[in-house]
Design a protein around this motif. Structure first.
Motif, mmCIF file in Angstrom:
data_model
loop_
_atom_site.group_PDB
_atom_site.id
_atom_site.type_symbol
_atom_site.label_atom_id
_atom_site.label_comp_id
_atom_site.label_asym_id
_atom_site.label_seq_id
_atom_site.Cartn_x
_atom_site.Cartn_y
_atom_site.Cartn_z
ATOM 1 N N LYS B 262 0.830 -1.209 0.000
ATOM 2 C CA LYS B 262 0.000 0.000 0.000
ATOM 3 C C LYS B 262 0.866 1.261 0.000
ATOM 4 N N GLU B 263 2.112 1.137 0.547
ATOM 5 C CA GLU B 263 3.019 2.292 0.584
ATOM 6 C C GLU B 263 3.486 2.714 -0.816
ATOM 7 N N TYR B 264 3.341 1.812 -1.812
ATOM 8 C CA TYR B 264 3.802 2.135 -3.175
ATOM 9 C C TYR B 264 2.711 2.824 -3.998
ATOM 10 N N PHE B 265 1.551 2.994 -3.385
ATOM 11 C CA PHE B 265 0.438 3.589 -4.141
ATOM 12 C C PHE B 265 -0.106 4.833 -3.439
ATOM 13 N N GLY B 266 0.719 5.438 -2.586
ATOM 14 C CA GLY B 266 0.256 6.580 -1.806
ATOM 15 C C GLY B 266 0.585 7.907 -2.459
ATOM 16 N N ALA B 267 0.731 8.931 -1.631
ATOM 17 C CA ALA B 267 1.053 10.282 -2.107
ATOM 18 C C ALA B 267 2.369 10.249 -2.882
ATOM 19 N N GLY B 268 2.456 11.094 -3.894
ATOM 20 C CA GLY B 268 3.692 11.159 -4.674
ATOM 21 C C GLY B 268 3.627 10.343 -5.941
ATOM 22 N N LEU B 269 2.684 9.391 -6.018
ATOM 23 C CA LEU B 269 2.541 8.593 -7.238
ATOM 24 C C LEU B 269 1.629 9.326 -8.221
ATOM 25 N N ASP B 270 2.143 9.547 -9.419
ATOM 26 C CA ASP B 270 1.375 10.174 -10.500
ATOM 27 C C ASP B 270 0.067 9.390 -10.733
ATOM 28 N N LYS B 271 -1.042 10.121 -10.885
ATOM 29 C CA LYS B 271 -2.360 9.464 -11.026
ATOM 30 C C LYS B 271 -2.426 8.561 -12.241
ATOM 31 N N LYS B 272 -1.884 9.056 -13.344
ATOM 32 C CA LYS B 272 -1.905 8.284 -14.583
ATOM 33 C C LYS B 272 -1.044 7.023 -14.421
ATOM 34 N N MET B 273 0.079 7.168 -13.712
ATOM 35 C CA MET B 273 0.944 6.009 -13.458
ATOM 36 C C MET B 273 0.177 4.968 -12.647
ATOM 37 N N ALA B 274 -0.529 5.434 -11.626
ATOM 38 C CA ALA B 274 -1.307 4.519 -10.783
ATOM 39 C C ALA B 274 -2.314 3.734 -11.626
ATOM 40 N N GLN B 275 -2.965 4.446 -12.574
ATOM 41 C CA GLN B 275 -3.963 3.772 -13.432
ATOM 42 C C GLN B 275 -3.320 2.694 -14.305
ATOM 43 N N LEU B 276 -2.146 3.017 -14.857
ATOM 44 C CA LEU B 276 -1.471 2.040 -15.719
ATOM 45 C C LEU B 276 -1.042 0.801 -14.931
ATOM 46 N N ILE B 277 -0.542 1.031 -13.712
ATOM 47 C CA ILE B 277 -0.113 -0.103 -12.887
ATOM 48 C C ILE B 277 -1.332 -0.954 -12.514
ATOM 49 N N GLU B 278 -2.439 -0.282 -12.180
ATOM 50 C CA GLU B 278 -3.667 -1.029 -11.853
ATOM 51 C C GLU B 278 -4.142 -1.847 -13.055
ATOM 52 N N ALA B 279 -4.019 -1.260 -14.259
ATOM 53 C CA ALA B 279 -4.434 -1.988 -15.472
ATOM 54 C C ALA B 279 -3.554 -3.224 -15.679
ATOM 55 N N ALA B 280 -2.266 -3.086 -15.414
ATOM 56 C CA ALA B 280 -1.348 -4.224 -15.574
ATOM 57 C C ALA B 280 -1.696 -5.328 -14.577
ATOM 58 N N ILE B 281 -2.035 -4.931 -13.354
ATOM 59 C CA ILE B 281 -2.410 -5.914 -12.326
ATOM 60 C C ILE B 281 -3.690 -6.659 -12.757
#
Lengths: 95, 484
Positions: B262-281
């Protein structure tokens, strides 16, 4: 924690680095910022934690006490800044 | 020819559909055409490459050779190459011709690979943008105004721009994974001790690890097979068998347990990056993997701990550059101290000097316990977080970097801002674990990387997990515009 110009001069001497007076203020600023960053470590109590020096728990290997290297002085000295008669030259140390 | 993977090229070489000389010439021509814009190579070894290619063709003609025979590769300029300049991106070693080959270089030579040249890098591998190189920054092939990442920026840009099918790289705090992510390629940092460090110029010896960069996990498996294994000349080399990395690639990943910290998806992570990582998962879930949230509670301490340990080790390792035996020497030294100080002061760039000074400071009398020992204790806690996580999951996934590639010059004024761009990669080095970065999409025209972290010596599983994703996605086969 903020470093002073005198701290930077002392550290530079210990590290044998020539730093010009003109560059010192930038080092004072940058090094102070880095020391502040690493200061975040103090927020955690580590009284009972064993320090970790190395990522793998491995013992140092032993080998037979035998010569394995051959003499390659000429080859190694071919890339030296200054050599003479097989020795590396530096400015005179002993008068 | 230049868009094919090593696996494809190897097949064509063994069937004699192409020759290594033709292949090598193709890449040398591409380097000549594009390197001016990218600055990815600092040395091109055309003559030696063609000689190696001819030797490879002779072996192939006799039906000999392995999967890398005749395959052109680039070597990061941190690996010593006998008779060829090895600069480590520094003025200090601008005149240094190594008297011996690094084990990694020797192994690739033995496998019959062809060295195209040496790639640009941050000075002594200290940097996250390739902007600390004495030879100037490397440009990102996807956007020439962006950094390629660092420190293996030249290797990553060369592979992304198809100026080499693959390259070697090293990773002390993310220097394989972060540039791989920023350049849209595949890179694996093996377990500490898996690949010999002999002849790999030392930065921080308890963290440094060499590994391959290529376009696919399948190619990384072939390269790692050649690089991995015990080497008596490296005192920390792991003396344990190397499995077949290619054999496991096609294993099913049904039931694979993926942990998302959960610490890798908190503040500081670009929103678009978060979406791409979620899509990969999601893609992994479709392949039969299960996903659970985990916690690596000491993640926020990784950067501070790293910036004590890495500089401390660097200040010790780089004390060997003294202007006496090899490397840069200042003009007209007035005494021995002046020789040391000015050779080092003039030979090292600003970032290297900063780190040497930080390291000297944290190791100096009165500060050792407060900084170095404290960092070693926290290193244990960070490592224990991973141990706990791997008792629950098989692999850990998250972003490789918090954002896509940033602009050249954007972070050069403030070292601390630059350091924070390695927030997701550094803890892995402190623990000594293996990890990969694979392409997982784009933010605008700049690539995004998915990081996959594995347990100790679990490289085969990482490569398998990455390969399965690459079979159902095509991010890894995209070519930057202008380099098709």
């Amino acid at each position: 924690m903020s470093l002073q110009p005198s701290d930077v001069e002392k550290i530079a001497h210990l590290a044998r680095l020539a730093v010009s007076e003109q560059d010192t203020p930038a080092y004072v600023r940058n090094l102070s910022n880095i020391i502040d960053l690493v200061g975040q470590m103090n927020a955690v109590d580590t009284t009972h934690v064993t320090p970790m020096a190395h990522p793998l728990d491995m013992a140092a290997r032993l080998r037979p006490d035998a010569v394995t290297e051959i003499n390659q002085r000429e080859r190694f000295q071919a890339i030296a800044p200054e050599v003479d008669a097989g020795v590396y030259l530096v400015p005179k140390v002993i008068e | 020819m230049h868009t094919k993977t090593i696996a494809e090229l190897s097949h064509a070489l063994h069937k004699r559909e192409i020759s290594s000389v033709e292949l090598t010439r193709t890449f040398i021509e591409r380097i000549k055409r594009h390197n001016g814009a990218l600055n990815a190579y600092v040395t091109v070894t055309e003559e030696q490459a063609l000689a190696q290619a001819r030797a490879a063709d002779a072996r192939l003609k006799k039906g000999e050779g392995g999967p890398l025979t005749g395959i052109p590769l680039a070597q990061k300029d941190i690996f010593c190459t006998q008779g060829v300049k090895t600069t480590c991106g520094s003025k200090m070693l601008d005149n240094f011709i190594a008297p011996y080959d690094a084990t990694t270089v020797e192994r690739f030579n033995h496998a019959g690979a062809v060295m195209l040249g040496k790639t640009n890098m941050d000075e002594f591998a200290m940097g996250s943008s390739n902007e600390t190189s004495f030879y100037g920054p490397v440009k990102n092939p996807w956007d020439l105004s962006a950094v390629p990442g660092g420190s293996s920026g030249g290797s990553a840009a060369a592979v992304a721009a198809r100026l080499a099918p693959a390259a070697t790289s090293t990773d002390t705090g993310g220097s394989i994974r972060q540039p791989a992510a920023l350049c849209g390629i595949t890179g694996i940092k093996p377990t500490y001790g898996r690949v010999s460090r002999y002849g790999m110029i030392a930065f921080a010896s308890s963290l440094d690890q060499g590994g391959p960069m290529a376009r696919t996990a399948e190619d990384c498996a072939l390269l790692l097979q050649a690089m991995a294994g015990f080497d008596a000349r490296d005192s920390t080399s792991a003396d344990r068998p190397v499995p077949s990395y290619s054999a496991a690639l096609n294993d099913s990943i049904k039931g694979l347990k993926i942990g998302l910290p959960k610490e890798y998806f908190g503040a500081g992570l670009d929103k678009k990056m978060a979406q791409l990582i979620e899509a990969a998962i999601k893609e992994y879930e479709k392949l039969g993997a299960t996903v659970q949230e985990i916690s690596l509670p000491n993640t926020h301490l990784a950067v501070p701990v790293y910036y004590v340990i890495a500089p401390a080790e660097c200040s010790s390792n780089l004390s060997r550059f003294d202007g006496v035996r090899f490397g840069y020497r200042c003009k007209a030294p007035k005494d021995l101290e002046d020789l040391y100080k000015r050779s080092r002061g003039e030979g090292f760039g600003a970032e290297v000097k900063r780190r040497i000074m930080v390291g000297t400071y944290v190791l100096s009398a009165g500060y050792y316990d407060a900084y170095y020992l404290k960092a070693q204790k926290l290193r244990r806690l960070i490592s224990d977080d991973f141990k706990q996580a791997f008792s629950e999951v098989d692999v850990i996934m998250g972003p490789t970097a918090p954002t896509a590639a940033f602009n050249l010059g954007e972070k050069t004024d403030d070292p601390v801002t630059m350091y924070l761009s390695d927030i997701y990669t550094i803890a892995v080095n402190l623990a000594g674990l293996p990890a990969m970065s694979i392409p997982a999409g784009f933010i605008g025209q700049r690539p995004a990387g998915l990081q996959i972290i594995g347990n100790y010596f679990d490289e085969a599983r990482l490569l398998n997990v990455a390969h399965q994703y690459q079979k159902v996605t095509d991010w890894h086969s995209r070519v930057p515009v202008g380099f098709e």
